[in-house]
Design a protein around this motif. Structure first.
Motif, PDB file in Angstrom:
ATOM      1  N   GLU A   1      17.399   0.434   2.679  1.00 15.09           N
ATOM      2  CA  GLU A   1      17.061   0.912   1.338  1.00 15.09           C
ATOM      3  C   GLU A   1      15.734   1.684   1.372  1.00 15.09           C
ATOM      4  N   LEU A   2      14.772   1.146   2.126  1.00 13.65           N
ATOM      5  CA  LEU A   2      13.466   1.801   2.230  1.00 13.65           C
ATOM      6  C   LEU A   2      13.605   3.160   2.887  1.00 13.65           C
ATOM      7  N   GLN A   3      14.473   3.218   3.895  1.00 16.18           N
ATOM      8  CA  GLN A   3      14.722   4.502   4.545  1.00 16.18           C
ATOM      9  C   GLN A   3      15.322   5.488   3.546  1.00 16.18           C
ATOM     10  N   ALA A   4      16.256   4.994   2.738  1.00 15.50           N
ATOM     11  CA  ALA A   4      16.896   5.870   1.745  1.00 15.50           C
ATOM     12  C   ALA A   4      15.865   6.412   0.751  1.00 15.50           C
ATOM     13  N   GLU A   5      14.776   5.659   0.564  1.00 12.55           N
ATOM     14  CA  GLU A   5      13.710   6.124  -0.337  1.00 12.55           C
ATOM     15  C   GLU A   5      12.769   7.109   0.349  1.00 12.55           C
ATOM     16  N   GLY A   6      13.004   7.360   1.645  1.00 12.71           N
ATOM     17  CA  GLY A   6      12.212   8.370   2.341  1.00 12.71           C
ATOM     18  C   GLY A   6      11.210   7.832   3.340  1.00 12.71           C
ATOM     19  N   LYS A   7      11.165   6.487   3.480  1.00  9.54           N
ATOM     20  CA  LYS A   7      10.227   5.936   4.452  1.00  9.54           C
ATOM     21  C   LYS A   7      10.814   6.055   5.870  1.00  9.54           C
ATOM     22  N   THR A   8       9.934   6.130   6.837  1.00  7.17           N
ATOM     23  CA  THR A   8      10.345   6.144   8.231  1.00  7.17           C
ATOM     24  C   THR A   8      10.282   4.708   8.737  1.00  7.17           C
ATOM     25  N   VAL A   9      11.382   4.226   9.304  1.00  7.54           N
ATOM     26  CA  VAL A   9      11.463   2.816   9.699  1.00  7.54           C
ATOM     27  C   VAL A   9      11.708   2.731  11.204  1.00  7.54           C
ATOM     28  N   ILE A  10      10.855   1.982  11.897  1.00  9.13           N
ATOM     29  CA  ILE A  10      11.007   1.811  13.341  1.00  9.13           C
ATOM     30  C   ILE A  10      11.176   0.328  13.628  1.00  9.13           C
TER      31      ILE A  10
ATOM     32  N   ASN B   1       0.812  -1.224   0.000  1.00  8.49           N
ATOM     33  CA  ASN B   1       0.000   0.000   0.000  1.00  8.49           C
ATOM     34  C   ASN B   1       0.842   1.268   0.000  1.00  8.49           C
ATOM     35  N   ASN B   2       2.136   1.120  -0.286  1.00  4.65           N
ATOM     36  CA  ASN B   2       3.065   2.246  -0.303  1.00  4.65           C
ATOM     37  C   ASN B   2       2.966   3.121   0.960  1.00  4.65           C
ATOM     38  N   PRO B   3       3.199   2.506   2.139  1.00  2.49           N
ATOM     39  CA  PRO B   3       3.062   3.253   3.394  1.00  2.49           C
ATOM     40  C   PRO B   3       4.229   4.214   3.602  1.00  2.49           C
TER      41      PRO B   3
END
Ligand SMILES: Nc1ncnc2c1ncn2[C@@H]1O[C@H](COP(=O)(O)OP(=O)(O)OP(=O)(O)O)[C@@H](O)[C@H]1O
Ligand SMILES: [Mg+2]
Length: 223
Positions: free
Chosen positions: A189-198, A161-163
């Motif tokens: 990698e997801l973080q580098a794309e701008g996602k926030t990762v916890i 869902n592209n969160p």
């Protein structure tokens, strides 16, 4: 800019005979696009905090702002579920894949509850499986995948869902060092794309790869 803002969040689990305060007036501000570790001993409130941030469970008091949306305590369940489905992807220690569905079908699952479905869901799922290195495993069911592969399917599912936010509760807890490293590389990698990762973790080496660590102790933020 904060993507997650918790103000005076408390969570009390109460039943007829007991009441446990799992979170005591927590205040947290997390920047968009950051990668954050949550650490702390067993029972310190890590999963409770993840469930509150992920809108899986309501706090007993306090204020939550997720991605610009003020989540009121009296917001209807339907509205909360819709926000969760749009903004948040979940990854769990035990993968939580549906055993009878293929990798592809598992990745497509969350679209059932989505507000905005892509025109070509299979194409998107295929692209995500490619991104986690599993193009050759589309038709495998979970039993036919290694632990690391299962977790990569779970990550692809979290992304369908592209969160803007990925919540991972001990994502490498059941994996060997190599597979855990692969999972961490995908999360980075997801973080580098701008996602926030916890990431909730017991592993200091994983926390060291994050920009910030929130340490919980008995439901309080220690640092
Ligand atoms: N549904 C519930 N009802 C009552 N108490 C609960 C419930 N869920 C959690 N608790 C209590 O809340 C506290 C925090 O639990 P939580 O699961 O958040 O800990 P945790 O830090 O994730 O631990 P672990 O590292 O073992 O996963 C614990 O004391 C636990 O017993
Ligand atoms: Mg936990």
């Amino acid at each position: 800019m904060s993507i997650i803002s918790l103000k005076n969040i408390s969570k009390v689990y109460s039943s007829k005979y007991l009441s446990v305060t799992a979170l005591h007036e927590i205040n947290i501000e997390l920047d968009k696009g950051s990668m954050i570790a949550i650490m702390g001993p067993s029972g310190s409130g890590k999963s409770t905090l993840m469930n509150v941030i992920g809108l899986l469970d309501r706090p007993s008091s306090g204020e939550i702002i997720i991605d610009g949306e003020n989540v009121n305590l009296d917001m209807p369940d339907r509205k909360i579920a819709s926000l969760r489905s749009d903004r948040i992807g979940f990854v769990f220690q035990s993968f939580n894949l549906l055993p009878k569905l293929s990798a592809m079908e598992n990745v497509l699952m969350p679209l059932q509850y989505a507000n905005n479905k892509p025109k070509n869901p299979t194409g998107v799922a295929r692209e995500l499986l490619g991104k986690v290195g599993l193009s050759e495993r589309e038709r495998h069911i979970p039993n036919q995948l290694s632990g690391g592969e299962k977790q990569r399917v779970a990550i692809a599912r979290a992304l369908i869902n592209n969160p803007s936010i990925i919540l991972a509760d001990e994502p490498t807890g059941n994996l060997d060092t190599k597979s855990g490293g692969d999972v961490m590389n995908i999360l980075k990698e997801l973080q580098a794309e701008g996602k926030t990762v916890i990431i909730v973790t017991h592993d200091q080496k994983i926390a060291d790869q994050c920009e910030k660590t929130i340490e919980l102790l008995d439901g309080h933020v220690k640092s």
